[in-house]
Design a protein around this motif. Structure first.
Motif, mmCIF file in Angstrom:
data_model
loop_
_atom_site.group_PDB
_atom_site.id
_atom_site.type_symbol
_atom_site.label_atom_id
_atom_site.label_comp_id
_atom_site.label_asym_id
_atom_site.label_seq_id
_atom_site.Cartn_x
_atom_site.Cartn_y
_atom_site.Cartn_z
ATOM 1 N N THR A 5 -27.456 -11.985 -1.354
ATOM 2 C CA THR A 5 -26.226 -11.236 -1.095
ATOM 3 C C THR A 5 -25.721 -11.371 0.334
ATOM 4 N N GLY A 6 -26.615 -11.779 1.268
ATOM 5 C CA GLY A 6 -26.224 -11.837 2.670
ATOM 6 C C GLY A 6 -26.243 -10.477 3.348
ATOM 7 N N LYS A 7 -26.719 -9.459 2.632
ATOM 8 C CA LYS A 7 -26.752 -8.104 3.175
ATOM 9 C C LYS A 7 -27.941 -7.924 4.122
ATOM 10 N N GLN A 8 -27.674 -7.258 5.256
ATOM 11 C CA GLN A 8 -28.743 -6.974 6.211
ATOM 12 C C GLN A 8 -29.682 -5.921 5.635
ATOM 13 N N LEU A 9 -30.982 -6.232 5.649
ATOM 14 C CA LEU A 9 -31.980 -5.310 5.115
ATOM 15 C C LEU A 9 -32.744 -4.566 6.200
ATOM 16 N N ARG A 10 -32.948 -5.184 7.326
ATOM 17 C CA ARG A 10 -33.753 -4.578 8.374
ATOM 18 C C ARG A 10 -33.289 -5.067 9.732
#
Length: 223
Positions: A5-10
């Motif tokens: 997704t390209g979403k920042q997780l951490r």
């Protein structure tokens, strides 16, 4: 980031200064990273620091004979750290230090330095200040950039080639005898290097056998 997704997780509260100064354990649980002054390992799930690595001993300046000098800590101990890699079992972290006194340093997972290996002087192979650093599948050798292979047991170069003039961006062993290197100069290029590992191992075994007379052994100076 989530690769799908390209979403920042951490987000980590740290000062990693260069991408080649980071490494992730094979199981994906821990992230190691260094700035010029600190070197830490983080739990990727929690984002918390789990261990701070000890700085390596300061190398004795050329010509110095005072042992106390060697024990001094460099005020910027990791500024010459060129690359990092976890061992295949995740129990060690190995770093390549470049610049005027190249060396390889090994840490255990408690942050202690377990090996500090000054590399012999080289001529013509052009070890880079910033390079990829890769362990062979069996952990017996380390490749620096794509120019030099170091045997861990003897601490000698066992394979070298002349400097290519290319900036080595990424490198990895494909198997025991093939190494992939990605370069960047004016344009991107890649290569697969066939390594004579069978001959290297045969030569190392012969050099270690006291029954075999040798005119020249690894690391021996030639006058």
């Amino acid at each position: 980031y989530d690769v799908q997704t390209g979403k920042q997780l951490r987000k980590f509260d740290c000062e990693f200064t260069k991408a080649n100064r980071t490494a992730i354990t094979p199981d994906g649980r821990y992230l190691a990273g260094a700035s010029d002054k600190t070197f830490e390992v983080y739990n990727i799930e929690s984002g918390k620091n789990v261990v701070t690595m000890a700085p390596p001993p300061r190398l004795m300046p050329s010509g110095a004979r005072d042992d106390a000098t060697r024990r001094l800590q460099d005020p910027i101990p990791f500024h010459s750290l060129g690359a990092l890699q976890f061992s295949s079992d995740g129990r060690e972290i190995v770093g390549y230090f470049a610049r005027s006194q190249p060396r390889i340093v090994v840490w255990d997972t408690r942050g202690n330095v377990t090996e500090d290996i000054p590399l012999p002087e080289t001529r013509g192979i052009g070890l880079p200040d910033r390079a990829t650093f890769s362990a062979s599948p069996d952990g017996s050798c380390w490749m620096i950039g794509s120019n030099a292979l170091v045997d861990r047991k003897t601490k000698h170069y066992v394979w070298q080639r002349e400097a290519t003039g290319l900036d080595n961006v990424h490198g990895a062993f494909l198997d025991d005898e093939h190494f992939f290197a990605l370069h960047k100069s004016r344009r991107w290029s890649s290569e697969v290097i066939a390594l004579p590992m069978a001959s290297i191992k045969k030569s190392l075994a012969a050099a270690a056998d006291p029954k075999i007379p040798a005119i020249l052994r690894p690391g021996q100076s030639v006058s």
